[in-house]
Design an enzyme around this catalytic site. Sequence first.
Site: not given
Ligand code: F6R
Length: 617
Positions: A2, A494, A27, A490, A497, A104-105, A612, A513, A78
């Site tokens: 948040c 991407k 966030r 990755e 998400e 937040n939490g 984020k 497998h 969030w």
């Molecule tokens: C995907 C993405 C997330 C972060 C993950 C860890 O695009 O951004 O998978 O990589 O939430 O976040 P950090 O790097 O801030 O620890």
Amino acid sequence: MCGIFAYAGTENAVPLLIEGLRSVEYRGYDSAGISVIDSSGAIQTVKRGDHKASLENLAAAVGDGQLSGGVGIGHTRWATHGEVNQKNSHPHASTSGSVSIAHNGIIENFLELKDELVDSGIEFVSDTDSEVLAHLVGRSVANGSNLREAVISAASRISGNTAVVAVSAAEPSIVVGLRVGNAGGIVVGKNVDAAVMASDTIALLPYTCEVIYLEPGEVVEIAQGSVQLFDLEGSATKRDPVVTNQNFEAAKKGNHPHFMSKEIAEQPEAIQGAMRGRADFAAGTLSLPEISLTHDQIMAIDRVVLTGMGTSLHTGMFGASVIETLARIPSVAENSSELRYRNPVLGSNTLVIAMTQSGETADTLAAMEHARRAGAPQGVILEMEGSQATRVADFTLGVRAGQEICVASTKTMIASMTTLLELAIFLAQARGEIDANHVKEIVGQMAELPALVAKALDLNGEVTDLADRLAKYEDLLYLGRGPQLPIALEGALKMKEIAYIHAEGNPAGEMKHGMNALLGPDMATVACAPNNDLYPKMLSNISEVKARGGEVVAIVTEGDGTVERIADNVIRVPECPELLQPFMTLIPLQLLAYRTALALGRDPDKPRNLAKTVTVE
Ligand code: F6R
């Protein structure tokens, strides 16, 4: 998870709260709200729970200038407890309305506290865990505590990690903030006219670049031009501010339609940032003065454990591969949420390296704390210097990519990969696995990396047509081998998400497998097959997919004339030394996800159900 922003000063807080929330909106963006203390001394709260439109709707609701006041708090949410709607949006008020909090939490014992409060006659208006904090603080204030004492006493009742800001009508010139554990940071700053606090430094930069990051267990009281720190006993403490290296302009979109396209385009510069002051291209040397390990410690390392979540975990997998290749130290990458709970064998000879863009990810911090207790030397590779992870690690390697706003991580990944390559060279040289000539050769290759990535970014046009094709699928498979496996994983992440297409990354060798059972015309496959020793193996995997009627996108090295005979779509990335190939194949996969998201009408900057900074488990 948040975003929090709070203001106390001489100007009308309302537009400043909205601006502050814009900076931290990435966030969390399910809901948004503000509370201000108006000229009559009453707390006025306006909030919206309109999903992605929340902050804009809130701005419109308060934009007529009717609401004003010099002190206020704001929040972008969030959702964790309670659905997304107006009543669950923060700030939350105490029953009398004389206290308002934003939180937040997760309050782990909230049901127990809620029962207690309900039994005492308090009526809850939301489904959130956070509302208990408002009532606990409100009850203490009603019983004669000042706001700071009330917030500290409320915090002592809750279990779980918490960051909270609160205002009270009884003390209309202050805001109190408190941090317990790792539920997202609180950063504080002031100038002569105001004092501000937020969950992210970027929101403070219009006011000051001298900031204080609240430690877990710290309380802060802000008023116009004043910041006072306290511990959880309520005793005053003191700490000098630090000068932040973050840049406000960097957090704007510029000419780009999305932060994601801006951040993808910034990757050549991000790589330069990660090499600045470390790689000396003229001398062909590399130094990492940040690494505080002694020579004996470096020689004693018998294992490297890299840890992180999501994209950061994939970055760590790349790191494990490059450290093992160059420094010949057994290296593994492990998901932090697993590492933290499985009582791993870590000790003084295990080097732990955490990767985290935010430096606040709850699971990553917990894994790091576990490593610290186990006595393992540890470093962190991160973007947000000053965040909690820097305080847990023995040394920090900043990636210096510049603030990343889009939820999906792109430039931080590439800058972290660059930093991990530097770490691998450093360890290899320190342990005598490679000599100065070899270092010179690799550093020389790295000098070309920004230009090579810039060239790979030119693939944007080619990828756009392909994205229209991939947008039609419900299932995608990404394949890679060796250092291309983290890139395949990755690419799939991407796509999931931001385009919301089910995509799986797999080691290509795994197909027989189990995965082969899914092959057919309904699933397309993206195969990372640059020119290296594993290329023939990848060609076989591509043929297997084709034999079962699946469409294939092959990511290969320019000049490849073979794969086009088998694959339906070919993307050619710039030729480069093998060590750098993962940097090349990563780019089209990022672009492909971005373009597919656009083709499907998704907002790549604000993917559904994601935030984020993941400060809760
Ligand atoms: C995907 C993405 C997330 C972060 C993950 C860890 O695009 O951004 O998978 O990589 O939430 O976040 P950090 O790097 O801030 O620890």
